[in-house]
Design a protein around this motif. Sequence first.
Motif, PDB file in Angstrom:
ATOM      1  N   LYS A 247       0.832  -1.211   0.000  1.00 12.45           N
ATOM      2  CA  LYS A 247       0.000   0.000   0.000  1.00 12.45           C
ATOM      3  C   LYS A 247       0.860   1.253   0.000  1.00 12.45           C
ATOM      4  N   GLU A 248       0.401   2.264  -0.734  1.00 13.60           N
ATOM      5  CA  GLU A 248       1.113   3.543  -0.755  1.00 13.60           C
ATOM      6  C   GLU A 248       1.234   4.090   0.665  1.00 13.60           C
ATOM      7  N   GLY A 249       2.403   4.578   1.000  1.00 11.10           N
ATOM      8  CA  GLY A 249       2.652   5.095   2.337  1.00 11.10           C
ATOM      9  C   GLY A 249       3.213   4.057   3.292  1.00 11.10           C
ATOM     10  N   MET A 250       3.188   2.783   2.874  1.00 12.76           N
ATOM     11  CA  MET A 250       3.696   1.702   3.719  1.00 12.76           C
ATOM     12  C   MET A 250       4.913   1.019   3.098  1.00 12.76           C
ATOM     13  N   ARG A 251       5.379   1.532   1.961  1.00 15.85           N
ATOM     14  CA  ARG A 251       6.555   0.938   1.348  1.00 15.85           C
ATOM     15  C   ARG A 251       7.811   1.329   2.125  1.00 15.85           C
ATOM     16  N   ARG A 252       8.859   0.541   1.960  1.00 15.95           N
ATOM     17  CA  ARG A 252      10.130   0.735   2.668  1.00 15.95           C
ATOM     18  C   ARG A 252       9.968   0.591   4.185  1.00 15.95           C
ATOM     19  N   THR A 253       9.038  -0.269   4.579  1.00 16.57           N
ATOM     20  CA  THR A 253       8.850  -0.571   6.001  1.00 16.57           C
ATOM     21  C   THR A 253       9.082  -2.057   6.275  1.00 16.57           C
ATOM     22  N   ASP A 254       9.677  -2.764   5.332  1.00 16.97           N
ATOM     23  CA  ASP A 254       9.972  -4.187   5.428  1.00 16.97           C
ATOM     24  C   ASP A 254       8.741  -5.080   5.327  1.00 16.97           C
TER      25      ASP A 254
ATOM     26  N   GLY B 239       7.210  -5.781   2.514  1.00 13.70           N
ATOM     27  CA  GLY B 239       7.480  -6.625   1.365  1.00 13.70           C
ATOM     28  C   GLY B 239       8.399  -7.775   1.711  1.00 13.70           C
ATOM     29  N   ARG B 240       9.449  -7.488   2.445  1.00 16.04           N
ATOM     30  CA  ARG B 240      10.376  -8.552   2.833  1.00 16.04           C
ATOM     31  C   ARG B 240       9.696  -9.574   3.734  1.00 16.04           C
ATOM     32  N   ALA B 241       8.931  -9.088   4.697  1.00 13.94           N
ATOM     33  CA  ALA B 241       8.251  -9.996   5.628  1.00 13.94           C
ATOM     34  C   ALA B 241       7.289 -10.919   4.876  1.00 13.94           C
ATOM     35  N   LEU B 242       6.493 -10.348   3.991  1.00 13.43           N
ATOM     36  CA  LEU B 242       5.555 -11.160   3.220  1.00 13.43           C
ATOM     37  C   LEU B 242       6.281 -12.179   2.346  1.00 13.43           C
ATOM     38  N   TYR B 243       7.339 -11.741   1.701  1.00 12.61           N
ATOM     39  CA  TYR B 243       8.094 -12.646   0.846  1.00 12.61           C
ATOM     40  C   TYR B 243       8.725 -13.789   1.643  1.00 12.61           C
ATOM     41  N   GLU B 244       9.270 -13.489   2.813  1.00 11.83           N
ATOM     42  CA  GLU B 244       9.879 -14.550   3.618  1.00 11.83           C
ATOM     43  C   GLU B 244       8.837 -15.615   3.971  1.00 11.83           C
ATOM     44  N   SER B 245       7.633 -15.175   4.291  1.00  9.89           N
ATOM     45  CA  SER B 245       6.555 -16.131   4.567  1.00  9.89           C
ATOM     46  C   SER B 245       6.180 -16.906   3.311  1.00  9.89           C
ATOM     47  N   LEU B 246       6.097 -16.220   2.194  1.00 12.13           N
ATOM     48  CA  LEU B 246       5.740 -16.873   0.937  1.00 12.13           C
ATOM     49  C   LEU B 246       6.780 -17.918   0.542  1.00 12.13           C
ATOM     50  N   PHE B 247       8.051 -17.555   0.637  1.00 13.82           N
ATOM     51  CA  PHE B 247       9.113 -18.496   0.264  1.00 13.82           C
ATOM     52  C   PHE B 247       9.060 -19.753   1.130  1.00 13.82           C
ATOM     53  N   GLU B 248       8.801 -19.564   2.406  1.00 11.53           N
ATOM     54  CA  GLU B 248       8.734 -20.724   3.297  1.00 11.53           C
ATOM     55  C   GLU B 248       7.547 -21.610   2.937  1.00 11.53           C
ATOM     56  N   CYS B 249       6.426 -21.002   2.594  1.00 19.71           N
ATOM     57  CA  CYS B 249       5.262 -21.781   2.146  1.00 19.71           C
ATOM     58  C   CYS B 249       5.588 -22.561   0.875  1.00 19.71           C
ATOM     59  N   LEU B 250       6.261 -21.914  -0.061  1.00 19.70           N
ATOM     60  CA  LEU B 250       6.612 -22.584  -1.309  1.00 19.70           C
ATOM     61  C   LEU B 250       7.555 -23.757  -1.061  1.00 19.70           C
ATOM     62  N   ARG B 251       8.471 -23.604  -0.107  1.00 16.07           N
ATOM     63  CA  ARG B 251       9.357 -24.715   0.235  1.00 16.07           C
ATOM     64  C   ARG B 251       8.560 -25.883   0.806  1.00 16.07           C
ATOM     65  N   VAL B 252       7.597 -25.565   1.669  1.00 17.71           N
ATOM     66  CA  VAL B 252       6.759 -26.616   2.246  1.00 17.71           C
ATOM     67  C   VAL B 252       5.999 -27.353   1.152  1.00 17.71           C
ATOM     68  N   LEU B 253       5.552 -26.624   0.145  1.00 19.22           N
ATOM     69  CA  LEU B 253       4.792 -27.234  -0.945  1.00 19.22           C
ATOM     70  C   LEU B 253       5.674 -28.074  -1.865  1.00 19.22           C
TER      71      LEU B 253
ATOM     72  N   ALA C 257      13.192   0.962  -9.357  1.00 12.22           N
ATOM     73  CA  ALA C 257      14.353   0.792  -8.479  1.00 12.22           C
ATOM     74  C   ALA C 257      13.966   0.153  -7.152  1.00 12.22           C
ATOM     75  N   GLY C 258      12.775   0.473  -6.641  1.00 16.21           N
ATOM     76  CA  GLY C 258      12.352  -0.090  -5.365  1.00 16.21           C
ATOM     77  C   GLY C 258      12.191  -1.594  -5.422  1.00 16.21           C
ATOM     78  N   SER C 259      11.532  -2.085  -6.470  1.00 18.75           N
ATOM     79  CA  SER C 259      11.309  -3.516  -6.596  1.00 18.75           C
ATOM     80  C   SER C 259      12.611  -4.256  -6.888  1.00 18.75           C
ATOM     81  N   VAL C 260      13.446  -3.691  -7.751  1.00 14.30           N
ATOM     82  CA  VAL C 260      14.748  -4.319  -8.027  1.00 14.30           C
ATOM     83  C   VAL C 260      15.562  -4.404  -6.752  1.00 14.30           C
ATOM     84  N   GLY C 261      15.551  -3.337  -5.951  1.00 15.60           N
ATOM     85  CA  GLY C 261      16.294  -3.328  -4.699  1.00 15.60           C
ATOM     86  C   GLY C 261      15.778  -4.359  -3.715  1.00 15.60           C
ATOM     87  N   LEU C 262      14.449  -4.466  -3.599  1.00 16.35           N
ATOM     88  CA  LEU C 262      13.860  -5.445  -2.681  1.00 16.35           C
ATOM     89  C   LEU C 262      14.240  -6.860  -3.087  1.00 16.35           C
TER      90      LEU C 262
END
Length: 199
Positions: free
Chosen positions: A90-97, A99-113, A127-132
């Motif tokens: 959401k706008e105003g909530m970027r660069r607050t980690d 995205g990273r938190a959600l991705y870490e959960s997603l990656f772990e779910c994908l590993r389980v699957l 640049a923001g998405s490439v950096g993340l």
Amino acid sequence: MRACIRCAEDRDAGAIAAIYAPFCAANSPVSFEVVPPSAEEMLGRMHKVLSRYPWLVCERDGEVLGYVYAGMFSDRAAYQWSAAVSAYIKEGMRRTDIGRALYESLFECLRVLGHYNAYAGISLPNAGSVGLHTALGFELVGTYREVGFKGGRWHDVAWMQRALRRKAEEPAPPRSFSEVRDEPEIATAIARGLDFLRV
């Protein structure tokens, strides 16, 4: 109240559509869609994804702050161990980690699957998405040059890859998310990202 990460539910469709809508605007190259999907359309997309892959949201005080999901990389059988991933905050909530938190959960779910690779397509410039994605261990594997036209100009799309686990000699077919959604190992996987939340 501290934010949480959980599976997306039907009631989230409107909030998810609202988060996504600005990325469809003519001045945003982030999504190559030009007409924002309605809440009803988004709900249909969520149901389609959740039958096989995770779709997670970050929520605080009843407000959805961002979401992430995985999908089919290709429908050819040999690609089944690879997943395409996307995140929108959401706008105003970027660069607050978030995205990273959600991705870490997603990656772990994908590993389980039982998935082995995650791929992200990023329309440029972003640049923001490439950096993340770089910070999360993704590597650039190729760029489609001037593949999309939006906002009066041609845009490149960078493709980035992250390995999720060590490759097996004879990998078992990945399980569908709908089959294991309520199992304890999925709850543990979703909780993986909580350590990265700062909101």
